[in-house]
Design a protein around this motif. Sequence first.
Motif, PDB file in Angstrom:
ATOM      1  N   TRP A   1     -25.497  -5.482  54.935  1.00 58.97           N
ATOM      2  CA  TRP A   1     -24.464  -4.468  54.665  1.00 58.97           C
ATOM      3  C   TRP A   1     -24.097  -3.703  55.931  1.00 58.97           C
ATOM      4  N   THR A   2     -25.109  -3.387  56.711  1.00 60.05           N
ATOM      5  CA  THR A   2     -24.826  -2.664  57.960  1.00 60.05           C
ATOM      6  C   THR A   2     -23.985  -3.512  58.914  1.00 60.05           C
ATOM      7  N   ARG A   3     -24.368  -4.799  59.052  1.00 63.13           N
ATOM      8  CA  ARG A   3     -23.609  -5.681  59.935  1.00 63.13           C
ATOM      9  C   ARG A   3     -22.178  -5.871  59.436  1.00 63.13           C
ATOM     10  N   GLU A   4     -22.016  -6.138  58.112  1.00 61.28           N
ATOM     11  CA  GLU A   4     -20.688  -6.333  57.552  1.00 61.28           C
ATOM     12  C   GLU A   4     -19.853  -5.052  57.610  1.00 61.28           C
TER      13      GLU A   4
ATOM     14  N   PHE B   1     -15.270  -2.038  59.825  1.00 58.24           N
ATOM     15  CA  PHE B   1     -14.663  -0.918  60.555  1.00 58.24           C
ATOM     16  C   PHE B   1     -14.028  -1.391  61.865  1.00 58.24           C
ATOM     17  N   ASP B   2     -14.681  -2.377  62.515  1.00 54.82           N
ATOM     18  CA  ASP B   2     -14.061  -2.925  63.726  1.00 54.82           C
ATOM     19  C   ASP B   2     -12.729  -3.601  63.408  1.00 54.82           C
ATOM     20  N   SER B   3     -12.727  -4.405  62.324  1.00 58.29           N
ATOM     21  CA  SER B   3     -11.483  -5.073  61.937  1.00 58.29           C
ATOM     22  C   SER B   3     -10.441  -4.067  61.473  1.00 58.29           C
ATOM     23  N   LEU B   4     -10.880  -2.987  60.792  1.00 58.38           N
ATOM     24  CA  LEU B   4      -9.938  -1.954  60.362  1.00 58.38           C
ATOM     25  C   LEU B   4      -9.308  -1.265  61.562  1.00 58.38           C
ATOM     26  N   THR B   5     -10.116  -0.947  62.553  1.00 59.47           N
ATOM     27  CA  THR B   5      -9.577  -0.324  63.766  1.00 59.47           C
ATOM     28  C   THR B   5      -8.607  -1.258  64.479  1.00 59.47           C
ATOM     29  N   THR B   6      -8.995  -2.546  64.549  1.00 57.87           N
ATOM     30  CA  THR B   6      -8.104  -3.515  65.183  1.00 57.87           C
ATOM     31  C   THR B   6      -6.799  -3.662  64.417  1.00 57.87           C
TER      32      THR B   6
END
Length: 307
Positions: free
Chosen positions: A68-71, A76-81
């Motif tokens: 869960w932490t990794r996903e 959040f990285d994909s959301l920011t991108t």
Amino acid sequence: MPLGTLDRSPPPFFRQGPSALSKLVFFGVLAVLLMVADNRFSIIRPVRAAIATVIYPLQWAMLQPVVWTREGGKYFDSLTTSQANEAAAQYQLGLQSQRAQQVEQLSQENVRLRALLGLRERVNTPALAAQVLYDAADPFTRKVIIDKGALAAVQSGSPVLDELGVLGQVTRVYPLVSEVTLITDRNQAIPVLNARTGLRALAFGDDTPGKGSLELRFLDANVDLQAGDLLTTSGVDGVYPPGLQVARVDKIERGADSAFARVRCIPVAATAGSLHVLVLQPLSGQVLARPEPTVSVPAAKAKGGKP
């Protein structure tokens, strides 16, 4: 206390089992035997599989927080991108929209300029291209300011056209700019000619605020006029060249109690949205000076002059 009731066995603290060395040797030999047996006969594989099956749910549950932490980090990285890409796309879309509007505006301006050039070819009169800067500040008049003045040889009284027809007349000239009174101004009048019947009339600016139309006055009630008739300049005033489009008849009111008809006309020119205009030289300024009579050779000899 009777002696028979005493427990004569040693306490647990003093009891002694197999020694630690014997236990080490035993379990070491057992481990070697099990490894040899597993290598030769694979007797531990079913046990290992059973243990792995039993402890798999526990392993899965223990690994879920890590997953869960990794996903979550990836989300959040994909959301920011995605947000950054959306912002860049919105910016590019804004630029494309601005460019499209500019292209549309330039296309319309190109059409108007081509129409002006075509009008310049049809009008056999010296002309000067100008651009409308702004409307006059007086709300009770219909006037615009153009970017050509006395330094560009603009004269007071010069007709002003756009790509459609007559727009107005220069009424005041400054060194760098000029004031143009539109034909819809209440103080303006222009002689017109009905292109269908050849009827001459005088068109005045409409006094009604907000209409921006023309009115033909002093015409008989039974005058031959129809809605849609094209009115052009007659050229009898010495200001406007003949044949320029002025307006179209929009509405005719014939009152039984009046000897005159009330005719409302709509200007052909874009009086509320022209940007590029042509300033013509007035016809009165194009009248050539009368040439001096030439004296023939025989007449000069008869008078004693030299040829």
